[in-house]
Enzyme design. Sequence first.
Site, PDB file in Angstrom:
ATOM      1  N   VAL A   1       0.820  -1.226   0.000  1.00 37.01           N
ATOM      2  CA  VAL A   1       0.000   0.000   0.000  1.00 37.01           C
ATOM      3  C   VAL A   1       0.848   1.268   0.000  1.00 37.01           C
ATOM      4  O   VAL A   1       0.331   2.354  -0.324  1.00 37.01           O
ATOM      5  CB  VAL A   1      -0.982   0.020   1.194  1.00 37.01           C
TER       6      VAL A   1
ATOM      7  N   CYS B   1      -8.092  -1.444   4.979  1.00 36.10           N
ATOM      8  CA  CYS B   1      -7.941  -2.295   6.164  1.00 36.10           C
ATOM      9  C   CYS B   1      -6.507  -2.732   6.399  1.00 36.10           C
ATOM     10  O   CYS B   1      -6.211  -3.332   7.437  1.00 36.10           O
ATOM     11  CB  CYS B   1      -8.823  -3.542   6.041  1.00 36.10           C
TER      12      CYS B   1
ATOM     13  N   TYR C   1       1.719   2.564  17.025  1.00 40.18           N
ATOM     14  CA  TYR C   1       0.410   2.165  16.505  1.00 40.18           C
ATOM     15  C   TYR C   1      -0.648   3.234  16.791  1.00 40.18           C
ATOM     16  O   TYR C   1      -1.402   3.630  15.904  1.00 40.18           O
ATOM     17  CB  TYR C   1       0.009   0.836  17.127  1.00 40.18           C
TER      18      TYR C   1
END
Length: 253
Positions: free
Chosen positions: A60, A85, A159
């Site tokens: 991606v 996702c 994260y």
Amino acid sequence: MNIEGKVALVTGGASGLGLATATQFVAAGAKVVLVDLSQSDGLQAAAILGGGARFAPADVTSEGDIRAAIDVAQSFGDLRIVVNCAGVVIGKKLIGRSGPIPLQDFERVVGINLLGTVNVMRLAAEAIHCKPIDSEERGVIVNTASVAAFDGQIGQTAYASSKAAVAGLTLPAARELAESRIRVVAIAPGFFETPMTTAMSEDVRSSLGAQVPHPSRLGRPAEFAALVQHIVENPMLNGEVIRLDGAIRMAPR
């Protein structure tokens, strides 16, 4: 937007939340391109979904890979729906036993979770904005944030910050792309049954589920996919980050 007959592109589509979303779309009559790494189970997943699905191996963060995946989607027809996702998570403290977190580890998480999402968004929006209007819109982009964006735990600095950025870009992107009649919405899931959690011990999985007020269990990928479908079908959902978490608010650790 009516999903039937539409073309959708789903990143992270070979497993977990992405595969559940692709499965939901195919069942609703859409054509779907599963975007995932070449070493993933994307080819097998697309074969199981049948003629309504194709696999496009891609990183991606690569412009060339995503342009090629969009070309695959366009071979089905007009791309209208994009669901991001794809993502990674690492659990490392800013200062651990062996010293500070390696900067490349932090960069990798932000690179995939944030820059990968933006890369797909920008190239997909370019492809969608020139399409004719369908009813009152041209397309929908759904991104995946996380409850960690708001309740990040110790060891989740990389994260949580990457997912907070995904949440933060939702409204300005929705405002900008409104001119092109493209909606942007983000989902912030809590603890879900994904390859990451299935690799955990049953005790750990049970402990995570018990932290959810109601229902006290891990979320099911089909529940995530159902929300994605509703977002696509409800034109008033735009510029919003929706928590899908059973009312959990994560503790510091």
